[in-house]
Design a protein around this motif. Structure first.
Motif, PDB file in Angstrom:
ATOM      1  N   GLU A 135       0.816  -1.211   0.000  1.00 29.66           N
ATOM      2  CA  GLU A 135       0.000   0.000   0.000  1.00 29.66           C
ATOM      3  C   GLU A 135       0.853   1.267   0.000  1.00 29.66           C
ATOM      4  O   GLU A 135       1.402   1.641   1.038  1.00 29.66           O
ATOM      5  N   ILE A 151     -12.594   6.204  -9.546  1.00 27.94           N
ATOM      6  CA  ILE A 151     -12.081   4.835  -9.414  1.00 27.94           C
ATOM      7  C   ILE A 151     -13.228   3.831  -9.424  1.00 27.94           C
ATOM      8  O   ILE A 151     -13.164   2.777 -10.082  1.00 27.94           O
ATOM      9  N   PHE A 172       2.182   6.252  -6.222  1.00 25.76           N
ATOM     10  CA  PHE A 172       2.043   5.211  -7.239  1.00 25.76           C
ATOM     11  C   PHE A 172       3.295   5.100  -8.102  1.00 25.76           C
ATOM     12  O   PHE A 172       3.745   3.996  -8.431  1.00 25.76           O
ATOM     13  N   VAL A 219      -4.905  10.201  -8.713  1.00 29.39           N
ATOM     14  CA  VAL A 219      -6.148   9.601  -9.203  1.00 29.39           C
ATOM     15  C   VAL A 219      -6.600  10.394 -10.412  1.00 29.39           C
ATOM     16  O   VAL A 219      -6.982  11.559 -10.314  1.00 29.39           O
ATOM     17  N   LEU A 264      -0.895  -4.557  -5.823  1.00 27.15           N
ATOM     18  CA  LEU A 264      -1.076  -3.201  -5.323  1.00 27.15           C
ATOM     19  C   LEU A 264      -2.306  -3.139  -4.427  1.00 27.15           C
ATOM     20  O   LEU A 264      -3.360  -3.668  -4.767  1.00 27.15           O
ATOM     21  N   VAL A 279      -4.409  -5.460  -8.906  1.00 24.98           N
ATOM     22  CA  VAL A 279      -4.847  -4.731  -7.719  1.00 24.98           C
ATOM     23  C   VAL A 279      -5.478  -5.721  -6.753  1.00 24.98           C
ATOM     24  O   VAL A 279      -6.538  -6.296  -7.036  1.00 24.98           O
ATOM     25  N   VAL A 310      -9.144  -2.580  -3.503  1.00 22.93           N
ATOM     26  CA  VAL A 310      -9.338  -1.128  -3.502  1.00 22.93           C
ATOM     27  C   VAL A 310      -9.805  -0.749  -2.117  1.00 22.93           C
ATOM     28  O   VAL A 310     -10.833  -1.260  -1.640  1.00 22.93           O
ATOM     29  N   LEU A 360      -2.186   0.783 -15.010  1.00 25.43           N
ATOM     30  CA  LEU A 360      -2.076  -0.508 -14.322  1.00 25.43           C
ATOM     31  C   LEU A 360      -2.199  -1.659 -15.312  1.00 25.43           C
ATOM     32  O   LEU A 360      -1.437  -2.636 -15.247  1.00 25.43           O
ATOM     33  N   SER A 384     -10.393  -5.276  -9.666  1.00 23.31           N
ATOM     34  CA  SER A 384     -10.048  -5.835  -8.365  1.00 23.31           C
ATOM     35  C   SER A 384     -11.218  -6.656  -7.858  1.00 23.31           C
ATOM     36  O   SER A 384     -12.383  -6.367  -8.182  1.00 23.31           O
ATOM     37  N   LEU A 408      -4.707  -0.462  -3.583  1.00 26.53           N
ATOM     38  CA  LEU A 408      -5.035   0.863  -4.106  1.00 26.53           C
ATOM     39  C   LEU A 408      -5.914   1.589  -3.091  1.00 26.53           C
ATOM     40  O   LEU A 408      -7.132   1.465  -3.089  1.00 26.53           O
ATOM     41  N   LEU A 455      -3.774   7.904  -2.877  1.00 26.57           N
ATOM     42  CA  LEU A 455      -3.420   8.340  -4.228  1.00 26.57           C
ATOM     43  C   LEU A 455      -4.101   9.652  -4.595  1.00 26.57           C
ATOM     44  O   LEU A 455      -3.603  10.386  -5.453  1.00 26.57           O
ATOM     45  N   VAL A 469      -7.563   4.714  -2.210  1.00 31.14           N
ATOM     46  CA  VAL A 469      -7.951   5.873  -3.012  1.00 31.14           C
ATOM     47  C   VAL A 469      -7.620   7.173  -2.287  1.00 31.14           C
ATOM     48  O   VAL A 469      -7.210   8.149  -2.914  1.00 31.14           O
TER      49      VAL A 469
END
Length: 403
Positions: free
Chosen positions: A182, A351, A192, A245, A232, A260, A263, A253, A361, A234, A239, A236
């Motif tokens: 993360e 996202i 990222f 984002v 990853l 991922v 999320v 990705l 994901s 992710l 990022l 939100v």
């Protein structure tokens, strides 16, 4: 619960209890009530947060069996584990201690492998599950690049040992488990871009030959398994804080063939600066609390990006000309504004809209743990607050809205 958009769940790090006895008591209190409102007719998944102390207790056979039986009775299942905070997430002061021990310390891999040993038992058949973990370490643990490079190399070695263990679990049980790393502002993998650079320049070149030696795999299979088991996380909020984002994130990705693992459905604070800068800074001071790090990324009126380790340091620079701040603060996702401030809900919707278009994901995990930002008239008991967050997520996914 399992939907066409993936498993929808929330992270139990909102519930206190560093010991398993205390945390299990919290789960028994809140989870059945949340499930009744969110998923009354279908099993509901949870993102389990276990401290090191709790994991040492839960892994004992009788305790794990008791928990399994309770999950079955309540029609709940564990789809993911939060392995970021080793301990003390509800301590009076957490700050950078949330990274300790980091991935250069063998205690981190011992803890993480213990979590995977628990997850492989709890994970439902024919499902994949992951353990989230820090971005190797905290950038400011070291004062020079040589020490950071050493810490990064040592951390990568332990990540690869974890990868080997995950492949052995798959070979023995058929279960696919993944480590979800993360990125977080001021982490050793702070955004990222840092994460991708490490993944492509450090992890893959070292992991692939390690797997070829350990298992006799060819290059292609070794690479495929590395990508399958190291993914990853992710977040939100994180990022969005680093202004990453955007519509190109998910396509990047896919281009890089990075999976991922989950999320983390979360929003950060967003501050737009009008002419009255001092008034805004004064309004931000109550948010400068002592428990968690609240890293700040600033865009100046000249378009430059500046970074601050914590909110108080950004406030101290208040005489500078600012355009926008993003603050690491996991605010409730159902609101787009907090009186004079905004949230990054717009970025979160972006996202989620991508997830609706092409599921990238398997797990959507709400991770809200800062509730005191809400106006008094919107504050609810914790169980109802969790339900409101999940209901907002379900409503957005079920709607026809696109970003």
């Amino acid at each position: 619960m399992k939907t066409k958009f993936g498993h929808l769940t929330y992270c139990t790090n909102i519930h206190p209890g560093e010991s398993w006895v205390d945390h299990f008591r919290e789960l028994q209190t809140h989870l059945p009530l949340v499930k009744k409102e969110i998923s009354p007719d279908k099993p509901m998944g949870i993102g389990l947060r276990l401290s090191n102390e709790a994991s040492l207790t839960l892994i004992k056979e009788n305790n794990l069996l008791e928990f399994q039986n309770w999950l079955k009775k309540e029609s709940l299942y564990v789809i993911a584990i939060n392995g970021f905070p080793f301990g003390g997430f509800h301590s009076e002061v957490v700050k950078e201690d949330v990274y300790k021990p980091d991935w250069s310390d063998k205690r981190r891999i011992e803890y993480t492998l213990r979590l995977f040993s628990i997850l492989k038992v709890l994970l439902p058949a024919n499902e994949e599950g992951g353990v989230s973990t820090p971005p190797l370490s905290y950038f400011y643990f070291d004062t020079n690049e040589n020490d950071r490079t050493t810490r990064r190399k040592n951390s990568t070695k332990y990540i690869i040992k974890t990868l080997v263990a995950l492949i052995r679990i798959h070979n023995d049980t058929g279960k696919t488990l993944h480590l979800d790393i993360e990125p977080e502002p001021d982490g050793l993998l702070g955004d990222f871009k840092d994460w991708v650079t490490w993944y492509t320049s450090d992890l893959l070149p070292n992991a692939i030959p390690s797997l070829m030696d350990a298992f006799g795999y060819n290059f292609q299979l070794a690479e495929e398994l590395t990508r399958k088991h190291i993914r990853l996380c992710l977040d939100v909020c994180h990022l969005a804080v680093t202004f990453e984002v955007n519509p190109n994130l998910i396509s990047e990705l896919r281009r890089l063939r990075i999976q991922v693992g989950r999320v983390q459905v979360s929003s950060a604070l967003k501050v737009k600066f009008p002419e009255n800068v001092e008034g805004v800074l004064q309004s931000l001071k109550p948010f400068d609390e002592k428990k968690y790090l609240h890293q700040v990324v600033v865009i100046t009126n000249k378009g430059e990006k500046k970074f601050y380790r914590d909110l108080n340091l950004a406030i101290e620079k208040g005489a500078e000309a600012f355009e926008e701040w993003r603050i690491h603060y996991h605010v409730p996702i159902f609101l787009e504004s907090y009186e004079t401030f905004l949230s990054t809900q717009e970025e979160l919707k972006m996202i989620l809209a991508e997830q609706k278009r092409e599921r990238f994901s398997q797990i959507l995990e709400v991770e809200t743990y800062t509730w005191n930002v809400l106006p008094q008239n919107l504050q609810l008991p914790i169980g109802k607050s969790i339900v409101r967050e999940l209901q907002w997520l379900i409503s957005f996914l079920d709607s026809n809205s696109q970003i």
